[in-house]
Motif scaffolding. Structure first.
Motif, PDB file in Angstrom:
ATOM      1  N   ALA A 140       0.819  -1.211   0.000  1.00 33.78           N
ATOM      2  CA  ALA A 140       0.000   0.000   0.000  1.00 33.78           C
ATOM      3  C   ALA A 140       0.854   1.263   0.000  1.00 33.78           C
ATOM      4  CB  ALA A 140      -0.935  -0.004   1.199  1.00 33.78           C
ATOM      5  N   SER A 141       1.983   1.231   0.706  1.00 35.80           N
ATOM      6  CA  SER A 141       2.878   2.396   0.753  1.00 35.80           C
ATOM      7  C   SER A 141       3.367   2.767  -0.636  1.00 35.80           C
ATOM      8  CB  SER A 141       4.078   2.116   1.661  1.00 35.80           C
ATOM      9  OG  SER A 141       3.676   1.908   2.988  1.00 35.80           O
ATOM     10  N   ALA A 142       3.651   1.723  -1.440  1.00 36.52           N
ATOM     11  CA  ALA A 142       4.163   1.949  -2.791  1.00 36.52           C
ATOM     12  C   ALA A 142       3.081   2.458  -3.736  1.00 36.52           C
ATOM     13  CB  ALA A 142       4.761   0.656  -3.347  1.00 36.52           C
ATOM     14  N   MET A 143       1.817   2.319  -3.344  1.00 37.15           N
ATOM     15  CA  MET A 143       0.721   2.719  -4.227  1.00 37.15           C
ATOM     16  C   MET A 143       0.072   4.033  -3.824  1.00 37.15           C
ATOM     17  SD  MET A 143      -1.112  -0.838  -5.321  1.00 37.15           S
ATOM     18  CE  MET A 143      -0.185  -2.101  -6.209  1.00 37.15           C
ATOM     19  N   VAL A 144      -0.153   4.228  -2.531  1.00 40.03           N
ATOM     20  CA  VAL A 144      -0.876   5.436  -2.116  1.00 40.03           C
ATOM     21  C   VAL A 144      -0.002   6.469  -1.407  1.00 40.03           C
ATOM     22  CG1 VAL A 144      -3.045   4.183  -1.962  1.00 40.03           C
ATOM     23  CG2 VAL A 144      -1.652   4.417   0.084  1.00 40.03           C
ATOM     24  N   SER A 147       2.504   8.686   3.771  1.00 40.42           N
ATOM     25  CA  SER A 147       1.671   9.222   4.843  1.00 40.42           C
ATOM     26  C   SER A 147       0.223   8.752   4.712  1.00 40.42           C
ATOM     27  CB  SER A 147       1.734  10.756   4.861  1.00 40.42           C
ATOM     28  OG  SER A 147       1.438  11.293   3.594  1.00 40.42           O
ATOM     29  N   GLU A 148      -0.273   8.690   3.469  1.00 44.45           N
ATOM     30  CA  GLU A 148      -1.660   8.290   3.233  1.00 44.45           C
ATOM     31  C   GLU A 148      -1.925   6.848   3.644  1.00 44.45           C
ATOM     32  OE1 GLU A 148      -0.568  11.520   0.348  1.00 44.45           O
ATOM     33  OE2 GLU A 148       0.337   9.683   1.071  1.00 44.45           O
ATOM     34  N   VAL A 149      -0.910   5.989   3.578  1.00 47.05           N
ATOM     35  CA  VAL A 149      -1.113   4.572   3.870  1.00 47.05           C
ATOM     36  C   VAL A 149      -1.610   4.342   5.297  1.00 47.05           C
ATOM     37  CG1 VAL A 149       1.281   4.151   4.624  1.00 47.05           C
ATOM     38  CG2 VAL A 149      -0.066   2.277   3.693  1.00 47.05           C
ATOM     39  N   MET A 168       6.233  -1.179   9.741  1.00 46.97           N
ATOM     40  CA  MET A 168       5.316  -0.487   8.841  1.00 46.97           C
ATOM     41  C   MET A 168       5.872   0.859   8.397  1.00 46.97           C
ATOM     42  SD  MET A 168       1.743  -1.526  10.701  1.00 46.97           S
ATOM     43  CE  MET A 168       0.680  -0.597   9.598  1.00 46.97           C
ATOM     44  N   CYS A 169       6.479   1.589   9.311  1.00 48.81           N
ATOM     45  CA  CYS A 169       7.086   2.885   8.973  1.00 48.81           C
ATOM     46  C   CYS A 169       8.301   2.704   8.067  1.00 48.81           C
ATOM     47  CB  CYS A 169       7.474   3.638  10.236  1.00 48.81           C
ATOM     48  SG  CYS A 169       6.069   4.198  11.223  1.00 48.81           S
ATOM     49  N   ALA A 170       9.074   1.644   8.316  1.00 46.62           N
ATOM     50  CA  ALA A 170      10.252   1.365   7.487  1.00 46.62           C
ATOM     51  C   ALA A 170       9.835   1.070   6.053  1.00 46.62           C
ATOM     52  CB  ALA A 170      11.032   0.188   8.066  1.00 46.62           C
ATOM     53  N   SER A 171       8.752   0.320   5.877  1.00 48.82           N
ATOM     54  CA  SER A 171       8.233   0.038   4.531  1.00 48.82           C
ATOM     55  C   SER A 171       7.821   1.329   3.840  1.00 48.82           C
ATOM     56  CB  SER A 171       7.026  -0.903   4.602  1.00 48.82           C
ATOM     57  OG  SER A 171       7.393  -2.190   5.030  1.00 48.82           O
ATOM     58  N   ALA A 172       7.150   2.200   4.587  1.00 51.88           N
ATOM     59  CA  ALA A 172       6.680   3.466   4.014  1.00 51.88           C
ATOM     60  C   ALA A 172       7.844   4.343   3.557  1.00 51.88           C
ATOM     61  CB  ALA A 172       5.833   4.209   5.033  1.00 51.88           C
ATOM     62  N   MET A 173       8.948   4.346   4.313  1.00 49.78           N
ATOM     63  CA  MET A 173      10.095   5.178   3.972  1.00 49.78           C
ATOM     64  C   MET A 173      10.952   4.554   2.873  1.00 49.78           C
ATOM     65  SD  MET A 173      13.062   6.822   6.448  1.00 49.78           S
ATOM     66  CE  MET A 173      11.999   7.803   7.493  1.00 49.78           C
ATOM     67  N   LEU A 223      -6.332  -8.066   9.405  1.00 54.82           N
ATOM     68  CA  LEU A 223      -6.203  -6.956   8.465  1.00 54.82           C
ATOM     69  C   LEU A 223      -7.559  -6.272   8.279  1.00 54.82           C
ATOM     70  CD1 LEU A 223      -4.505  -5.359   6.449  1.00 54.82           C
ATOM     71  CD2 LEU A 223      -4.973  -7.108   4.740  1.00 54.82           C
ATOM     72  N   GLU A 224      -7.650  -5.047   8.801  1.00 59.15           N
ATOM     73  CA  GLU A 224      -8.869  -4.249   8.639  1.00 59.15           C
ATOM     74  C   GLU A 224      -8.500  -2.958   7.930  1.00 59.15           C
ATOM     75  OE1 GLU A 224     -10.996  -3.509  12.243  1.00 59.15           O
ATOM     76  OE2 GLU A 224     -10.571  -5.512  13.016  1.00 59.15           O
ATOM     77  N   ILE A 225      -9.018  -2.782   6.729  1.00 55.75           N
ATOM     78  CA  ILE A 225      -8.691  -1.588   5.953  1.00 55.75           C
ATOM     79  C   ILE A 225      -9.802  -0.564   6.120  1.00 55.75           C
ATOM     80  CG2 ILE A 225      -8.218  -0.666   3.661  1.00 55.75           C
ATOM     81  CD1 ILE A 225      -7.177  -3.395   2.880  1.00 55.75           C
ATOM     82  N   GLN A 226      -9.404   0.619   6.572  1.00 54.36           N
ATOM     83  CA  GLN A 226     -10.363   1.713   6.768  1.00 54.36           C
ATOM     84  C   GLN A 226     -10.626   2.404   5.438  1.00 54.36           C
ATOM     85  OE1 GLN A 226     -11.837   2.466   9.588  1.00 54.36           O
ATOM     86  NE2 GLN A 226     -12.875   4.354   8.985  1.00 54.36           N
TER      87      GLN A 226
END
Length: 392
Positions: A140-144, A147-149, A168-173, A223-226
């Protein structure tokens, strides 16, 4: 010789991650080795085969068309602003982010993107030894975006341990947002952008598994996606404005960072007879060398790497564009892959701020391990560059 350097580079990267590990006894070697092998295979396919060439051409062709469509909107608003034959960076590179952001919003609204992200995330969780939530977050980090993820998993933030939050933060960065991939492709070769997108995903899991090993309880791995309930046109307006904000923010950061770097370079050159970037180049030269860059080119390559770390990837890509004639094609490939990530100091504030806006306690936790987060994400970039150095 390049294979010897690659092995040394791989051992150095994994060794540096091991030194920073918070629980060395819990490191799972099997998933780490498997993911490194997957990185090598995927890099070889994408960079050295006809199949990989076709994938890159299709991917690049899609973004080329998107940039053309974006240009029609930009021309309508800003037509006549540019001189004939000139293409201002803001108009041609940054403003198309608005249109691509809208497309991402539409795919989100139609639930196509969440379906893809959940599907790939579930598959990855079978390989990386991590939880479903971490795997989904990486995709999701790579797509949205970084910060949005966190908005998509905001219900679960309060229940996460610091270990899971770090991963999760490491993946986002370690990844980049799909909305700015088109901008990257105007500055560096699309095949390196595509390769970095794919292997950084695994690299983030590899480094996090060493620095931050843990076991996820199956009962907690839910896994619950808001998803925000909006009308189609509400969504369109929001994503248009979000894309424009990104373009303006990146533009403002470029103005500030490029001007600041020019000023600092001038002061250092005046006082010491050497620019600040040249000093950084000598510091980062050994890292560039173990990534596979020839020693003769390592100082200039190191300066670009350091620029990316202290400013952002756009500034570094502009520098690479300006001096790429001084590099071999192999060095350009290695450095290009290194640059495709959000691993820089400003990202610490962006991610911590995003999490804090959703959960203050967890946002403060992210701020506390911010430097360790940047350390890990930088190792991901180095690892990806080492892997690409093997196949080029």
């Amino acid at each position: 010789m390049k294979y010897v350097i690659a092995v040394i580079g791989l051992l150095v990267v994994l060794g540096l991650a091991y030194l920073a590990s918070n629980n060395r006894k819990q490191i799972k070697l099997k998933p780490v080795i498997l993911m490194v092998i997957i990185q090598l295979i995927l890099s070889a396919i994408l960079l050295n085969t006809n199949f990989g060439l076709i994938i890159t051409k299709v991917f690049a062709g899609v973004f080329e068309k998107l940039l053309e469509y974006a240009a029609s909107g930009i021309s309508f608003v800003f037509g006549g602003l540019a001189n004939e034959g000139e293409a201002p960076f803001f108009l041609t590179v940054l403003l198309p982010i608005v249109f691509i952001s809208v497309l991402i919003g539409i795919l989100q609204h139609l639930k196509i993107l969440p379906f893809i992200m959940k599907g790939i995330g579930l598959l990855l969780s079978k390989v990386n030894g991590l939880g479903k939530l971490e795997s989904y977050n990486g995709v999701a980090s790579a797509m949205v975006g970084q910060s949005e993820v966190f908005i998509t998993v905001k219900k679960q933030l309060g229940q996460l341990s610091e270990q899971r939050l770090y991963t999760m933060c490491a993946s986002a960065m370690s990844t980049v947002s799909m909305s700015i991939v088109g901008a990257y492709m105007t500055m560096i070769e699309p095949k390196y952008v595509v390769t970095a997108l794919v292997i950084n995903l695994f690299g983030g899991f590899i480094i996090a598994s060493i620095i931050n090993p843990y076991t996820v309880d199956a009962k907690e791995d839910i896994l619950e996606i808001q998803e925000e309930k909006q009308s189609f046109f509400e969504m369109l307006g929001e994503y248009i404005m979000d894309g424009f904000k990104v373009a303006i923010i990146v533009g403002a950061m470029l103005i500030g960072f490029v001007a600041l770097m020019a000023g600092i370079n001038s002061v250092f050159d005046l006082i010491f007879g050497i620019t600040f970037q040249e000093i950084l180049g000598y510091i980062f030269a050994p890292i560039a060398f173990i990534m596979g860059v020839p020693w003769a080119e390592s100082v200039n390559a190191g300066a670009i790497m350091a620029t990316k770390l202290v400013t952002n990837e756009f500034v570094a890509m502009l520098d690479l564009t300006n001096i790429q004639s001084e590099f071999s094609s192999r060095t350009i490939g290695i450095i290009s892959v290194f640059l495709v990530s959000f691993a820089n100091f400003s990202s610490i504030g962006i991610i911590a701020g995003a999490v804090k806006s959703l959960n203050e306690e967890k946002g403060n936790a992210v701020a506390r391990f911010g430097l360790k987060l940047l350390y890990g994400a930088t190792l991901v970039s180095v690892l990806s560059a080492v892997v690409v150095g093997v196949v080029l």
